[in-house]
Enzyme design. Structure first.
Site, PDB file in Angstrom:
ATOM      1  N   HIS A 112       0.809  -1.212   0.000  1.00 57.29           N
ATOM      2  CA  HIS A 112       0.000   0.000   0.000  1.00 57.29           C
ATOM      3  C   HIS A 112       0.846   1.269   0.000  1.00 57.29           C
ATOM      4  O   HIS A 112       0.345   2.367   0.220  1.00 57.29           O
ATOM      5  CB  HIS A 112      -0.946   0.009   1.203  1.00 57.29           C
ATOM      6  CG  HIS A 112      -2.194   0.802   0.973  1.00 57.29           C
ATOM      7  ND1 HIS A 112      -2.327   2.110   1.363  1.00 57.29           N
ATOM      8  CD2 HIS A 112      -3.357   0.481   0.380  1.00 57.29           C
ATOM      9  CE1 HIS A 112      -3.522   2.567   1.033  1.00 57.29           C
ATOM     10  NE2 HIS A 112      -4.173   1.598   0.435  1.00 57.29           N
ATOM     11  N   ASP A 170      -7.005   4.747   9.331  1.00 57.18           N
ATOM     12  CA  ASP A 170      -8.354   4.828   8.778  1.00 57.18           C
ATOM     13  C   ASP A 170      -8.688   3.613   7.922  1.00 57.18           C
ATOM     14  O   ASP A 170      -9.861   3.269   7.759  1.00 57.18           O
ATOM     15  CB  ASP A 170      -8.505   6.098   7.935  1.00 57.18           C
ATOM     16  CG  ASP A 170      -8.607   7.342   8.803  1.00 57.18           C
ATOM     17  OD1 ASP A 170      -9.112   7.243   9.932  1.00 57.18           O
ATOM     18  OD2 ASP A 170      -8.169   8.421   8.357  1.00 57.18           O
ATOM     19  N   GLU A 284     -11.737  13.750  13.226  1.00 57.93           N
ATOM     20  CA  GLU A 284     -11.086  14.031  11.949  1.00 57.93           C
ATOM     21  C   GLU A 284     -11.792  15.204  11.288  1.00 57.93           C
ATOM     22  O   GLU A 284     -12.685  15.823  11.868  1.00 57.93           O
ATOM     23  CB  GLU A 284     -11.078  12.796  11.031  1.00 57.93           C
ATOM     24  CG  GLU A 284     -10.038  11.759  11.440  1.00 57.93           C
ATOM     25  CD  GLU A 284      -9.668  10.788  10.336  1.00 57.93           C
ATOM     26  OE1 GLU A 284     -10.060  11.008   9.164  1.00 57.93           O
ATOM     27  OE2 GLU A 284      -8.973   9.793  10.635  1.00 57.93           O
TER      28      GLU A 284
END
Length: 541
Positions: A112, A170, A284
């Site tokens: 990733h 997240d 957030e």
């Protein structure tokens, strides 16, 4: 003769025919794959192909290891190790260290990374998901997980015991070793710190092939170097992580703001432990264009079945962008009856005294797991549309809180909505939750923000890759003058890396010399190069 042994004999015969060298049959538990040509010198191919392994090494099935989520670079490795045990990684590192060639190693989880950090050209990629294992210790309130495990698997294993890690990212489909090599941040980080602040113990294979178990008390030099160390000092193979009792459900809140000042004031209040309004477990925020778009505009904010009152939105000529805060309050089913849920949410929001646009507050109750998997749900949708495996020219910035006003005036107010093909995330951290002994760096202020432009290049939609990369470059030139740092950093010059680490640079180099003196590990970070002298600090000479 069993089938596995027969395959080994066939592979060794292939090696003799293709590469012209003798082959020693590895132990029965090893699988040596030489069904394709080896791009390394013959002597190196011979050495690697005869390593006694519990897993296997392949020289030809390397296509996946040459890609990552960013799709910005593609570096083809010479080989991929699929370890069957930690000792396989030890054997590989020791063999490479003793090599006369400049072979490098990169550890790769699900890939990733955005800028090829988990790739290595003509080196060896270690496929970390091949190593699994999760052990939840209920009495000690910790979980011990193999570095290749995904956080979603760790969470699910812990939840079976009524526990969960304290801090997440997240997106949970990332590997334990990958996030701990950077920091691992999300909306819980204001309270618990990043994931690297929640580690009890690590098992690490250093760049010299030494297997070390380290903690704050035992080999703290390696422990703190590796946390946020970008893979430069060792390959994390196992981590012991703090746990806490797991909630079952979440009050999930979103509120829209017309001006940045109100948005920032609320965020700062919510992360302050001195404020009574600090009732949230997750904080957030996002920037959205002041448009009715259901993709990235204000209509993307409400939950399913809820709508924005467009008449309360400011005119676009007054405010080109809007902001919304995303908040979560965790709870357990047995802590409050279902009939009181609405009253509880109303009390929470009344205490919070939000300065948002009146009536533009949206609330949903959901399970704790569903909340933490919210980004994965988006991933599944994008995959179904063929929009996941596209280039992702992301840039993640850590901005001092005192500079956020300048940032808002210069950047946010001038955003071109047509160039936004992904979320823009904005939220603050408390610096005292980051241990200064770790390799990870932050701006030199008590509070700083993550500002992340998580853009995608969508075919036939929005700006092309070159346009977004140029924007990122211009953005960073401006941000560097504000004292910002990059999160998931990627720089092109040694001077840039020195500026990034600042006062930590000398310690970073000393740790490289101590734990990976031949610069074997993580070459694609671009900090140190195999075969080149490590720049020794004057105070270390």
């Amino acid at each position: 003769m069993d089938r596995k042994r027969a395959l080994q004999l066939l592979e060794c015969l292939t090696a003799v025919l293709l590469l012209g060298f003798s082959c020693v049959i590895a132990p029965a538990f090893s699988t040596v794959d030489l069904a394709g040509s080896c791009s390394l010198p013959d002597a190196e191919c011979r050495k690697l192909s005869t390593l006694p392994l519990d897993g296997h090494l392949t020289f030809f099935d390397t296509k996946r290891a040459a890609q990552d989520f960013g799709r910005l670079r593609s570096l083809k490795p010479a080989a991929v190790l699929h370890p069957g045990s930690t000792r396989d990684i030890v054997s590989l590192v020791r063999a490479v260290v003793q090599s006369s060639s400049n072979i490098s190693i990169a550890a790769r989880g699900p890939g990733h990374s955005v800028n090829g950090q988990s790739q290595v050209e003509k080196g060896v990629v270690v496929d970390m998901p091949s190593l699994g294992g999760i052990d939840v210790n209920v009495t000690g309130m910790y979980v011990e997980a193999a570095a290749g495990e995904l956080w979603i698997n760790v969470l699910q294993a812990c939840m079976k015991e009524g526990l969960a890690p304290r801090s997440f990212t997240d997106y949970l489909h990332l590997s334990v070793g990958g996030t701990l090599s950077n920091a691992g941040v999300s909306g819980q980080s204001f309270r618990w710190g990043p994931q690297i602040s929640n580690v009890l113990q690590l098992e690490v294979v250093t760049g010299m092939g030494e297997l070390v178990t380290c903690s704050r008390e035992v080999r703290p030099d390696l422990f703190f170097a590796v946390l946020g160390g970008l893979g430069q000092f060792g390959i994390i193979t196992k981590a012991r992580i703090y746990l806490q009792p797991v909630p079952t459900n979440v009050h999930w809140v979103r509120a829209i703001y017309s001006d940045f000042a109100s948005f920032q004031r609320d965020q700062l209040r919510f992360i302050s432990k001195a404020e009574k309004s600090n009732v949230f477990d997750y904080v957030e925020g996002f920037v959205v264009p002041n448009s009715p778009s259901f993709e990235f505009g204000y209509n993307s904010v409400p939950f399913d079945g809820q709508t924005v009152n467009a008449t309360l939105m400011p005119a676009p000529e007054t405010s080109s962008v809007l902001y919304f805060i995303e908040l979560a309050k965790n709870y357990k089913d047995d802590e409050q009856p279902a009939s009181s849920l609405r009253d509880t949410v109303d009390e929470i929001l009344a205490d919070a005294e939000l300065e948002c646009i009146p009536t533009q507050v949206f609330v949903q109750q959901t399970s704790y797991l569903e909340f933490l998997e919210r980004v994965h749900a988006t991933e599944l949708l994008l995959r179904s549309l063929g929009l996941w495996e596209v280039p992702h020219p992301w840039i993640n910035l850590l901005v001092p809180a005192s500079k956020m006003g300048d940032f808002e005036r210069t950047v946010f107010r001038n955003l071109d909505a047509s160039t936004l093909n992904g979320p823009v995330i904005v939220y603050p951290f408390n610096r005292n939750m980051w241990d200064s002994r770790m390799s990870a760096v932050t701006p030199d202020e008590d509070v700083f923000y993550l500002v992340a432009f998580l853009q995608s290049v969508v075919p036939s939609m929005g700006p092309n890759l070159e346009t977004l990369l140029d924007r990122n470059s211009a953005l960073w030139k401006y941000c560097a003058m504000l004292g910002c740092k990059q999160y998931l950093p990627k720089y092109s010059t040694l001077a840039d890396w020195q500026a990034h680490f600042g006062a930590k640079w000398n310690d970073f180099v000393r740790n490289k010399i101590k734990f990976d003196p031949k610069a074997v590990l993580s070459p694609s970070q671009g900090i140190f190069a195999r075969g080149e002298d490590i720049p020794v600090p004057l105070s270390y000479r």
